[in-house]
Design an enzyme around this catalytic site. Sequence first.
Site, PDB file in Angstrom:
ATOM      1  N   ASP A   1       0.835  -1.206   0.000  1.00 31.26           N
ATOM      2  CA  ASP A   1       0.000   0.000   0.000  1.00 31.26           C
ATOM      3  C   ASP A   1       0.866   1.250   0.000  1.00 31.26           C
ATOM      4  O   ASP A   1       1.708   1.426   0.880  1.00 31.26           O
ATOM      5  CB  ASP A   1      -0.905   0.008   1.235  1.00 31.26           C
ATOM      6  CG  ASP A   1      -1.848   1.200   1.222  1.00 31.26           C
ATOM      7  OD1 ASP A   1      -2.888   1.113   0.543  1.00 31.26           O
ATOM      8  OD2 ASP A   1      -1.525   2.223   1.866  1.00 31.26           O
TER       9      ASP A   1
ATOM     10  N   TYR B   1       2.874  10.092   0.471  1.00 29.65           N
ATOM     11  CA  TYR B   1       3.872   9.536   1.386  1.00 29.65           C
ATOM     12  C   TYR B   1       5.293   9.925   0.969  1.00 29.65           C
ATOM     13  O   TYR B   1       6.226   9.858   1.780  1.00 29.65           O
ATOM     14  CB  TYR B   1       3.779   8.013   1.466  1.00 29.65           C
ATOM     15  CG  TYR B   1       2.450   7.466   1.944  1.00 29.65           C
ATOM     16  CD1 TYR B   1       1.484   8.292   2.540  1.00 29.65           C
ATOM     17  CD2 TYR B   1       2.149   6.119   1.808  1.00 29.65           C
ATOM     18  CE1 TYR B   1       0.266   7.784   2.964  1.00 29.65           C
ATOM     19  CE2 TYR B   1       0.930   5.600   2.236  1.00 29.65           C
ATOM     20  CZ  TYR B   1      -0.008   6.436   2.806  1.00 29.65           C
ATOM     21  OH  TYR B   1      -1.213   5.920   3.221  1.00 29.65           O
TER      22      TYR B   1
ATOM     23  N   LYS C   1      -2.583   6.220  -4.035  1.00 30.36           N
ATOM     24  CA  LYS C   1      -3.660   7.165  -3.762  1.00 30.36           C
ATOM     25  C   LYS C   1      -3.420   8.544  -4.380  1.00 30.36           C
ATOM     26  O   LYS C   1      -2.303   9.073  -4.338  1.00 30.36           O
ATOM     27  CB  LYS C   1      -3.835   7.324  -2.245  1.00 30.36           C
ATOM     28  CG  LYS C   1      -3.993   6.011  -1.514  1.00 30.36           C
ATOM     29  CD  LYS C   1      -4.078   6.165  -0.008  1.00 30.36           C
ATOM     30  CE  LYS C   1      -3.879   4.831   0.678  1.00 30.36           C
ATOM     31  NZ  LYS C   1      -2.472   4.434   0.760  1.00 30.36           N
TER      32      LYS C   1
ATOM     33  N   HIS D   1      -7.535   9.795  -1.905  1.00 28.87           N
ATOM     34  CA  HIS D   1      -6.979   9.743  -0.546  1.00 28.87           C
ATOM     35  C   HIS D   1      -7.915  10.366   0.497  1.00 28.87           C
ATOM     36  O   HIS D   1      -8.122   9.816   1.583  1.00 28.87           O
ATOM     37  CB  HIS D   1      -5.615  10.453  -0.531  1.00 28.87           C
ATOM     38  CG  HIS D   1      -4.686   9.958   0.517  1.00 28.87           C
ATOM     39  ND1 HIS D   1      -3.320   9.933   0.366  1.00 28.87           N
ATOM     40  CD2 HIS D   1      -4.907   9.460   1.763  1.00 28.87           C
ATOM     41  CE1 HIS D   1      -2.757   9.452   1.470  1.00 28.87           C
ATOM     42  NE2 HIS D   1      -3.708   9.165   2.331  1.00 28.87           N
TER      43      HIS D   1
END
Length: 308
Positions: free
Chosen positions: A47, A52, A81, A112
């Site tokens: 994931d 990130y 996402k 997201h």
Amino acid sequence: MASTIPRLPLNTGSQIPALGLGTWQSAPGEVEKAVLHALKSGYRHIDCAYMYGNSSEVGSALAEAFKTGVCKREDVFVTSKLWCTYHSRVEQNLDMELQALGLGYLDLWLMHWPVPMNPNGNHPNIPKLPDGSRDLQKDWHWTRTWAELEKLPATGKVRAIGVCNFSRPYLQELMGVARTKPAVNQIENHPYLPQQEIVEYCKQEGVHVTAYSPFGSTGCPIFEEEAVKKVAERRGTTAGGVLLSYHVARGSSVIPKSVTPSRIEENLKIVELSKEDVAELDKIHKDKGVTRYVYPSFGVNLGFPDKQ
């Protein structure tokens, strides 16, 4: 070892591995090793997210695993996402993420948060107004974002689309306009925040739930809860094993984050919980109250009952 992880059905006809590796807040320099170790240990679900900021490291690990025969691309379920500042540039953000990951397609592309933010603000990811509040994109509604996501499977760049952090009211609104149902709703989920109303609604609508932050937060007292300890003793596993197995028992997939090799391996040990075990864990929030650990200060009412 990968085959011992159960696979759960999606409404697309595909399947998602019940256990995945989360990469949120994994520091630079650690992510590549963690993902590669996870794949070597048998994980087949990774994931990620554009926000990130570590997708290129994830991509390096995937490339190494494919090159050395650890696994094939088609065996690994990769989720990423769409970030909030790209709501009106959905395919552009997808292309950026595919390039960073070094992949030709994603198995799952999620919105997201249902919060469009100014794509031309004072920061590419977290634009703010002079008063410090988030700079929202007022002329763009997230339902338009979903309509853009719906175009993507036909391009071959994604196999499935879904959402993240959607409350029941938001999901109900989406269901009223969607031509394609989301395959997944990824939400914060643990015995302090079971979100039963969302889980049940997703089940009713055929939307799979993926649980993130299954251990609550770092140093979370959930590990010390008496009910968790009792179930762990009864099932011959650890508190962590119970907290992960809790989601699989509810029909959800779960994505614990770790960069520690021993913990990554430990998290593979999913055990079968009885209905009584799950009921015992579900009682925790009734005694201790609901605690949500992830709720960015967007300045938007996201419809969660604990935040009203």
